[in-house]
Design a protein around this motif. Structure first.
Motif, PDB file in Angstrom:
ATOM      1  N   LEU A 198      -2.689   2.113 -12.266  1.00 24.34           N
ATOM      2  CA  LEU A 198      -3.663   1.075 -11.932  1.00 24.34           C
ATOM      3  C   LEU A 198      -3.424   0.477 -10.555  1.00 24.34           C
ATOM      4  O   LEU A 198      -4.374   0.122  -9.850  1.00 24.34           O
ATOM      5  CB  LEU A 198      -3.629  -0.028 -12.995  1.00 24.34           C
ATOM      6  N   THR A 199      -2.156   0.333 -10.170  1.00 24.67           N
ATOM      7  CA  THR A 199      -1.880  -0.277  -8.858  1.00 24.67           C
ATOM      8  C   THR A 199      -2.261   0.645  -7.707  1.00 24.67           C
ATOM      9  O   THR A 199      -2.308   0.203  -6.556  1.00 24.67           O
ATOM     10  CB  THR A 199      -0.406  -0.685  -8.728  1.00 24.67           C
ATOM     11  N   LYS A 200      -2.531   1.894  -7.995  1.00 27.98           N
ATOM     12  CA  LYS A 200      -3.017   2.799  -6.946  1.00 27.98           C
ATOM     13  C   LYS A 200      -4.486   2.519  -6.612  1.00 27.98           C
ATOM     14  O   LYS A 200      -5.004   3.009  -5.612  1.00 27.98           O
ATOM     15  CB  LYS A 200      -2.829   4.255  -7.373  1.00 27.98           C
ATOM     16  N   LYS A 246      -8.610  -8.097  -9.319  1.00 24.85           N
ATOM     17  CA  LYS A 246      -9.476  -6.943  -9.580  1.00 24.85           C
ATOM     18  C   LYS A 246      -9.112  -6.307 -10.918  1.00 24.85           C
ATOM     19  O   LYS A 246      -9.981  -5.970 -11.731  1.00 24.85           O
ATOM     20  CB  LYS A 246      -9.338  -5.923  -8.458  1.00 24.85           C
ATOM     21  N   LEU A 247      -7.816  -6.139 -11.152  1.00 26.14           N
ATOM     22  CA  LEU A 247      -7.366  -5.557 -12.414  1.00 26.14           C
ATOM     23  C   LEU A 247      -7.638  -6.495 -13.587  1.00 26.14           C
ATOM     24  O   LEU A 247      -7.852  -6.041 -14.717  1.00 26.14           O
ATOM     25  CB  LEU A 247      -5.881  -5.211 -12.331  1.00 26.14           C
ATOM     26  N   ASP A 248      -7.640  -7.800 -13.332  1.00 29.84           N
ATOM     27  CA  ASP A 248      -7.958  -8.776 -14.370  1.00 29.84           C
ATOM     28  C   ASP A 248      -9.354  -8.559 -14.953  1.00 29.84           C
ATOM     29  O   ASP A 248      -9.629  -8.961 -16.086  1.00 29.84           O
ATOM     30  CB  ASP A 248      -7.892 -10.200 -13.803  1.00 29.84           C
ATOM     31  N   GLN A 249     -10.245  -7.967 -14.185  1.00 31.53           N
ATOM     32  CA  GLN A 249     -11.603  -7.751 -14.666  1.00 31.53           C
ATOM     33  C   GLN A 249     -11.664  -6.691 -15.752  1.00 31.53           C
ATOM     34  O   GLN A 249     -12.659  -6.615 -16.496  1.00 31.53           O
ATOM     35  CB  GLN A 249     -12.507  -7.348 -13.499  1.00 31.53           C
ATOM     36  N   GLN A 250     -10.588  -5.875 -15.860  1.00 27.02           N
ATOM     37  CA  GLN A 250     -10.600  -4.779 -16.818  1.00 27.02           C
ATOM     38  C   GLN A 250      -9.529  -4.893 -17.903  1.00 27.02           C
ATOM     39  O   GLN A 250      -9.701  -4.338 -18.993  1.00 27.02           O
ATOM     40  CB  GLN A 250     -10.385  -3.461 -16.075  1.00 27.02           C
ATOM     41  N   ASN A 264       0.831  -1.208   0.000  1.00 28.75           N
ATOM     42  CA  ASN A 264       0.000   0.000   0.000  1.00 28.75           C
ATOM     43  C   ASN A 264       0.864   1.255   0.000  1.00 28.75           C
ATOM     44  O   ASN A 264       0.635   2.192  -0.772  1.00 28.75           O
ATOM     45  CB  ASN A 264      -0.904   0.021   1.233  1.00 28.75           C
ATOM     46  N   THR A 265       1.853   1.279   0.882  1.00 27.94           N
ATOM     47  CA  THR A 265       2.724   2.447   0.987  1.00 27.94           C
ATOM     48  C   THR A 265       3.498   2.671  -0.298  1.00 27.94           C
ATOM     49  O   THR A 265       3.623   3.806  -0.781  1.00 27.94           O
ATOM     50  CB  THR A 265       3.699   2.279   2.168  1.00 27.94           C
ATOM     51  N   ALA A 266       4.017   1.591  -0.865  1.00 32.48           N
ATOM     52  CA  ALA A 266       4.763   1.708  -2.120  1.00 32.48           C
ATOM     53  C   ALA A 266       3.891   2.307  -3.214  1.00 32.48           C
ATOM     54  O   ALA A 266       4.299   3.259  -3.905  1.00 32.48           O
ATOM     55  CB  ALA A 266       5.284   0.344  -2.547  1.00 32.48           C
ATOM     56  N   TYR A 267       2.685   1.792  -3.369  1.00 35.72           N
ATOM     57  CA  TYR A 267       1.818   2.274  -4.444  1.00 35.72           C
ATOM     58  C   TYR A 267       1.417   3.732  -4.238  1.00 35.72           C
ATOM     59  O   TYR A 267       1.194   4.463  -5.207  1.00 35.72           O
ATOM     60  CB  TYR A 267       0.582   1.384  -4.564  1.00 35.72           C
ATOM     61  N   GLU A 268       1.319   4.158  -2.992  1.00 36.93           N
ATOM     62  CA  GLU A 268       1.014   5.559  -2.721  1.00 36.93           C
ATOM     63  C   GLU A 268       2.151   6.480  -3.156  1.00 36.93           C
ATOM     64  O   GLU A 268       1.920   7.616  -3.588  1.00 36.93           O
ATOM     65  CB  GLU A 268       0.745   5.763  -1.226  1.00 36.93           C
ATOM     66  N   LEU A 269       3.393   5.985  -3.042  1.00 41.72           N
ATOM     67  CA  LEU A 269       4.568   6.826  -3.266  1.00 41.72           C
ATOM     68  C   LEU A 269       5.099   6.779  -4.700  1.00 41.72           C
ATOM     69  O   LEU A 269       5.720   7.746  -5.159  1.00 41.72           O
ATOM     70  CB  LEU A 269       5.693   6.402  -2.311  1.00 41.72           C
ATOM     71  N   ILE A 270       4.890   5.680  -5.403  1.00 45.90           N
ATOM     72  CA  ILE A 270       5.492   5.507  -6.726  1.00 45.90           C
ATOM     73  C   ILE A 270       4.916   6.513  -7.721  1.00 45.90           C
ATOM     74  O   ILE A 270       3.698   6.719  -7.784  1.00 45.90           O
ATOM     75  CB  ILE A 270       5.274   4.068  -7.227  1.00 45.90           C
ATOM     76  N   GLU A 271       5.808   7.115  -8.506  1.00 44.03           N
ATOM     77  CA  GLU A 271       5.406   8.097  -9.517  1.00 44.03           C
ATOM     78  C   GLU A 271       5.798   7.689 -10.932  1.00 44.03           C
ATOM     79  O   GLU A 271       5.370   8.322 -11.898  1.00 44.03           O
ATOM     80  CB  GLU A 271       6.023   9.456  -9.185  1.00 44.03           C
TER      81      GLU A 271
END
Length: 294
Positions: free
Chosen positions: A164-166, A187-191, A75-82
């Motif tokens: 997407l990972t956010k 969840k992402l597999d659905q799209q 969670n923290t990684a995805y919040e920070l990654i740009e």
């Protein structure tokens, strides 16, 4: 802005984190950031990383947080990654020297907003691919279809679009440290589908303190996390009845471990859950017996 973030969740792994660092130093393409999420380590991880940062050989970002478990670190990684892309390399793993180069070349040649990322291979430290290769007659697939439709086996390395990972953050449950990471992936597999690349992107070693070798203990210690995970898998629109039934069995077991006896009322499929109760009770008793010392 660099193209890729390699993020590494770590917890008291200073003794092996250097292998990952050395492999990143050797990368033939340095168009990446190494983001280390220190999930509450009490060893000398911080000092180790500080020394590496002074070397200025690769771009390193380091974040320490109170221990939340692997999903909390994600969670923290995805919040920070740009960066546009990201890939998780665990603290006891490392990347082949040309892995970053292959990821970026693949994405530049085939990436688009129509796919969520890239699926590559894991190998052991001797270079043997974990499980099976990816189908050579397919260019794209969902992760779920690979395993349950096309018969692929073994862990694979996932490279995702960061935007997407956010989405779909993992829930944090008090006093628990585990939620299945595949929740977000399915969840992402659905799209979206993902690009398939039969190239080794990560070399892995399953250490004794790794979560994959302690799953029964994880079940016992994290019943709310597993209840959430199994409920979400039961909701997936593209899965078979057999798959949903297996999730229902685990759902019943996790609810019993949590002393939650409202599980049929709360189930996404009440009939299937009712049928799964006898096997769920058996699994509950098995876990309790095997983890008496936890």
């Amino acid at each position: 802005m660099k193209k890729l973030t390699v993020f590494t969740p770590t917890y008291n792994r200073a003794y092996c984190l250097g292998n990952c660092y050395e492999s990143l130093k050797r990368q033939t393409n340095k168009d990446f950031i190494w983001l280390i999420i220190d999930d509450g380590s009490t060893d000398h991880t911080k000092d180790l990383v500080s020394n590496w940062k002074t070397e200025s050989l690769i771009d390193i970002q380091y974040i320490w947080q109170e221990n939340q478990g692997m999903h909390g670190a994600h969670n923290t990684a995805y919040e920070l990654i740009e960066t546009e892309l990201n890939v998780c390399i665990d603290s006891d793993d490392y990347m082949p020297d040309d892995a970053v180069e292959k990821i970026i070349m693949m994405w530049e040649a085939n990436g688009s907003k129509n796919v969520s990322g890239i699926i590559g291979l894991d190998s052991n430290f001797d270079g043997k691919v974990i499980g099976s290769m990816l189908p050579t007659n397919l260019k794209t697939s969902t992760l779920f279809d690979l395993y349950y439709k096309f018969g692929v086996s073994g862990d694979k390395k996932l490279v995702y679009r960061t935007d997407l990972t956010k989405e779909f953050p993992y829930p944090i449950f008090e006093n628990e440290k585990y939620v299945g990471l595949a929740y977000k992936y399915y969840k992402l597999d659905q799209q979206y589908k993902m690009l398939l690349m039969n190239e080794v992107l990560c070399c892995v070693e399953y250490l004794p303190d790794g979560s994959s070798l302690n799953m029964l203990r994880q079940y016992r210690k994290n019943p709310k996390g597993f209840t959430f995970y199994r409920k979400e898998l039961m909701k997936l629109p593209f899965v078979s009845g057999k798959f949903k039934f297996r999730q229902a069995v685990h759902y019943v077991s996790s609810c019993l471990l949590d002393n939650n006896f409202q599980f049929i009322k709360e189930a996404p499929n009440k009939l299937l859950t009712t049928i799964a109760v006898p096997l769920g009770i058996m699994l509950f008793l098995f876990i309790k017996t095997k983890t008496r010392t936890v």
